[in-house]
Design a protein around this motif. Structure first.
Motif, PDB file in Angstrom:
ATOM      1  N   ASP B 193      23.190   5.269  32.044  1.00  0.00           N
ATOM      2  CA  ASP B 193      21.850   4.774  31.706  1.00  0.00           C
ATOM      3  C   ASP B 193      21.939   3.616  30.715  1.00  0.00           C
ATOM      4  O   ASP B 193      21.250   2.598  30.871  1.00  0.00           O
ATOM      5  CB  ASP B 193      21.001   5.874  31.051  1.00  0.00           C
ATOM      6  CG  ASP B 193      20.412   6.851  32.068  1.00  0.00           C
ATOM      7  OD1 ASP B 193      20.428   6.542  33.276  1.00  0.00           O
ATOM      8  OD2 ASP B 193      19.944   7.921  31.639  1.00  0.00           O
ATOM      9  N   GLU B 194      22.758   3.811  29.693  1.00  0.00           N
ATOM     10  CA  GLU B 194      22.876   2.762  28.670  1.00  0.00           C
ATOM     11  C   GLU B 194      23.485   1.494  29.265  1.00  0.00           C
ATOM     12  O   GLU B 194      23.002   0.380  29.012  1.00  0.00           O
ATOM     13  CB  GLU B 194      23.710   3.284  27.490  1.00  0.00           C
ATOM     14  CG  GLU B 194      22.959   4.365  26.710  1.00  0.00           C
ATOM     15  CD  GLU B 194      23.810   5.087  25.681  1.00  0.00           C
ATOM     16  OE1 GLU B 194      23.339   5.248  24.542  1.00  0.00           O
ATOM     17  OE2 GLU B 194      24.945   5.507  26.001  1.00  0.00           O
ATOM     18  N   ASN B 196      23.423   0.511  32.421  1.00  0.00           N
ATOM     19  CA  ASN B 196      22.478  -0.105  33.360  1.00  0.00           C
ATOM     20  C   ASN B 196      21.292  -0.741  32.643  1.00  0.00           C
ATOM     21  O   ASN B 196      20.837  -1.824  33.009  1.00  0.00           O
ATOM     22  CB  ASN B 196      21.987   0.935  34.368  1.00  0.00           C
ATOM     23  CG  ASN B 196      23.078   1.340  35.342  1.00  0.00           C
ATOM     24  OD1 ASN B 196      24.042   0.597  35.552  1.00  0.00           O
ATOM     25  ND2 ASN B 196      22.952   2.513  35.924  1.00  0.00           N
ATOM     26  N   ALA B 197      20.799  -0.063  31.615  1.00  0.00           N
ATOM     27  CA  ALA B 197      19.632  -0.588  30.898  1.00  0.00           C
ATOM     28  C   ALA B 197      19.984  -1.836  30.106  1.00  0.00           C
ATOM     29  O   ALA B 197      19.139  -2.718  29.933  1.00  0.00           O
ATOM     30  CB  ALA B 197      19.079   0.475  29.956  1.00  0.00           C
ATOM     31  N   LEU B 198      21.220  -1.901  29.626  1.00  0.00           N
ATOM     32  CA  LEU B 198      21.609  -3.021  28.769  1.00  0.00           C
ATOM     33  C   LEU B 198      22.334  -4.123  29.528  1.00  0.00           C
ATOM     34  O   LEU B 198      22.721  -5.137  28.947  1.00  0.00           O
ATOM     35  CB  LEU B 198      22.488  -2.518  27.620  1.00  0.00           C
ATOM     36  CG  LEU B 198      21.727  -1.609  26.655  1.00  0.00           C
ATOM     37  CD1 LEU B 198      22.672  -0.769  25.835  1.00  0.00           C
ATOM     38  CD2 LEU B 198      20.835  -2.449  25.737  1.00  0.00           C
TER      39      LEU B 198
END
Lengths: 210, 210
Positions: B193-194, B196-198
């Motif tokens: 998640d981190e 992909n989000a960043l």
């Protein structure tokens, strides 16, 4: 603590709250969704088909009852992808990077509506399927606001700002797009990856840093 | 540009690179995975079963050939979840928040090994299944480093630092845990998640801000 000190403390806290109020932006988390053009509605739902609004969104948009299945290069489908209305000029599919990996696509991070050089994707509906050469994006995080809000913050449409996220997984996000329109209400839109990675959810708040 | 100006420019760039070198931390992205205790290996792979290392990781750990299926309260399975060896004192399942939503779980964000008050989860292997009352976490982002690296940065084991992410979706992440051990090599671990989000991936770099 004596009564006078308590009154001072409460007054201070209330004033702090009032003064900080306008820098606080509520969060809206956008799950994967689809905007459709007239021609594509005809192809996948049937000629002349009208979408059924079930939930009003800002700016005259709505979540429709209808959903589609999307498929990328890995041929792994993602089902129940919500259609948003009303009909647009061009069909656009917004996914998270996590979705994109699952689909086998590499869509760019772009503002809504900017569909040149975006990823190909297939949409399947009850009456047919369409395969688009372009149309799939990861939506660039953005803040919707009215002209009045924009004046108060001293920002303009398309300006890039930062926001502070104060969760346990928070920090400061750069490259946040401001989008100003009379019909918008104040809300920052992030996707599910961003919400999950940053430990925030719908109706949490962030602070705009101009 | 004349030759002297060019030499100055190159010297400046080289010095900038040397001076900034030690603040650059390579990224490792951790996908969902499982650590197993002896008893649970016996239950789901068979009595006395030995894991098969296929890829060496830092600190004497390895990715094993073996995978399991994990199931949460929604009874929606996630298949092919990698087992990491060697065997640990307690079984621990590390998922992303996106995985947790899919599973129907609400695991806390915690450092590895801190399993009190974590989420229940079921693991299914070829020889059986186990249902744990505790053991599922979202791993708190952290930087592994050697004692020598820690001395150079002036940080200690368990210290909380910030990092700067310079991608298009970047910013500054707070609450990053430092983990110091002789057997560690310098690497910041984030989940999918981190990453992909960043907008970052394995072997990209971030900058530590102490």
């Amino acid at each position: 603590m004596d009564q006078s000190a308590l009154v001072d403390l409460i007054s201070k806290k209330v004033l702090e709250q009032i003064n900080s109020k306008k820098s606080v932006i509520p969060i809206g988390v956008s799950a994967r969704h689809v905007h459709l053009c007239r021609e594509d509605v005809d192809k996948i739902f049937g000629k002349g088909y009208e979408l059924t609004p079930i939930k009003e969104l800002m700016g005259g948009q709505y979540a429709a009852k209808e959903t589609v299945t999307i498929v990328g290069t890995k041929l792994r489908p993602i089902e129940n992808v919500r259609v948003l209305g009303p009909i647009r000029e061009r069909t656009q599919v917004e996914v998270s990077k996590t979705d994109a990996v699952r689909l086998g696509l590499n869509p760019p991070v772009k503002p809504s509506g900017d569909l040149d050089n975006t990823a190909p994707i297939t949409l399947v509906g009850p009456k047919g399927a369409i395969s688009l050469d372009n149309g799939c994006i990861i939506a660039m995080r953005h803040i919707h606001m009215s002209s009045e809000d924009a004046r108060e913050y001293g920002v303009k449409d398309k300006q890039i700002v930062k926001v502070r996220v104060s969760s346990d997984r928070g920090g400061i996000l750069t490259n946040v797009l401001v989008r100003v329109h009379e019909s918008y209400r104040l809300e920052m839109h992030i996707d599910t990856d961003e919400a999950n990675a940053l430990g925030i959810k719908c109706n949490d708040s962030v602070e705009i840093l101009v």
